[in-house]
Motif scaffolding. Structure first.
Motif, mmCIF file in Angstrom:
data_model
loop_
_atom_site.group_PDB
_atom_site.id
_atom_site.type_symbol
_atom_site.label_atom_id
_atom_site.label_comp_id
_atom_site.label_asym_id
_atom_site.label_seq_id
_atom_site.Cartn_x
_atom_site.Cartn_y
_atom_site.Cartn_z
ATOM 1 N N GLU A 1 0.833 -1.214 0.000
ATOM 2 C CA GLU A 1 0.000 0.000 0.000
ATOM 3 C C GLU A 1 0.862 1.256 0.000
ATOM 4 O O GLU A 1 0.572 2.219 -0.709
ATOM 5 C CB GLU A 1 -0.959 -0.003 1.193
ATOM 6 C CG GLU A 1 -2.112 -0.971 1.048
ATOM 7 C CD GLU A 1 -2.904 -0.744 -0.240
ATOM 8 O OE1 GLU A 1 -3.235 0.413 -0.568
ATOM 9 O OE2 GLU A 1 -3.178 -1.739 -0.937
ATOM 10 N N ARG B 1 2.302 1.675 -3.459
ATOM 11 C CA ARG B 1 1.304 2.213 -4.399
ATOM 12 C C ARG B 1 1.183 3.729 -4.251
ATOM 13 O O ARG B 1 1.024 4.445 -5.239
ATOM 14 C CB ARG B 1 -0.050 1.551 -4.164
ATOM 15 C CG ARG B 1 -0.129 0.160 -4.701
ATOM 16 C CD ARG B 1 -1.540 -0.402 -4.619
ATOM 17 N NE ARG B 1 -1.559 -1.741 -5.178
ATOM 18 C CZ ARG B 1 -2.013 -2.796 -4.546
ATOM 19 N NH1 ARG B 1 -2.529 -2.703 -3.334
ATOM 20 N NH2 ARG B 1 -1.988 -3.986 -5.124
ATOM 21 N N ALA C 1 3.800 5.930 -6.120
ATOM 22 C CA ALA C 1 3.853 5.989 -7.582
ATOM 23 C C ALA C 1 4.183 7.424 -8.001
ATOM 24 O O ALA C 1 4.802 7.654 -9.036
ATOM 25 C CB ALA C 1 2.532 5.541 -8.189
#
Length: 186
Positions: free
Chosen positions: A23, A26, A29
């Motif tokens: 998580e 992510r 990014a």
């Protein structure tokens, strides 16, 4: 940021394969601070910083910038890649070895896919041009015609290898996979 980071070290996989770290990854990014990630995930900055430190140490996240906030240095981090591929070699072959020359076995297909995955991961994605092609389609071959199909496929490929197998020009690797089509998942 790279397109793909191919993980071949068990230590990297161990760091990555924790749900909280996935998580955090992510969220990284885009370049963000631990405080920004913590706010988005509803966690404390200290907890996120712990996970970010582990990801940085494993080479999965990079510190891309530092800024001063109220006299304190704050790191800005970003994921090292858009995708992370785990090498099948991390687990290794479980069970017996595949029979040599068994081109019609699932084991041979899995070996081929591992080889393609490693080759693609090793490409220099910073190169201005990576000429490649992917072709996919569906065919239906009755059981009694499989050997005929295999012969035709080999002949067609051998013709291509003969016509384009010279020493000049860019080298390309050609891999062909044929496997049973599974159920469609909509």
């Amino acid at each position: 940021m790279r397109d793909v980071l191919y993980l071949e070290q068990i230590e990297q996989a161990e760091v990555l394969l924790k749900p909280q770290r996935v998580e955090v990854l992510r969220q990284l990014a885009e370049p963000r601070t631990c405080t920004e990630v913590a706010t988005r995930l509803g966690q404390t900055p200290q907890r996120v910083y712990y996970h970010v430190r582990q990801l940085v140490a494993a080479g999965l996240v990079e510190q891309v910038q530092t800024r001063r906030v109220r006299g304190i240095s704050e790191g800005i981090y970003q994921a090292a890649a858009r995708s992370y591929w785990l090498s099948p070699r991390l687990v290794g072959r479980v069970g017996g070895l595949r029979r040599a020359g068994d081109e019609l076995s699932l084991g041979h297909l899995l070996d081929l896919m591992e080889e393609v995955q490693a080759d693609v991961a090793a490409l220099d994605r910073s190169a201005p041009e990576l000429p490649s092609i992917g072709v996919s389609g569906e065919i239906r071959v009755p059981a009694e015609r499989r050997q005929e199909f295999l012969h035709d496929l080999r002949s067609t490929l051998q013709d291509l290898f003969t016509r384009y197998g010279g020493a000049e020009g860019d080298a390309f690797k050609l891999a062909v996979a044929c496997y049973p089509k599974g159920d469609d998942h909509d």
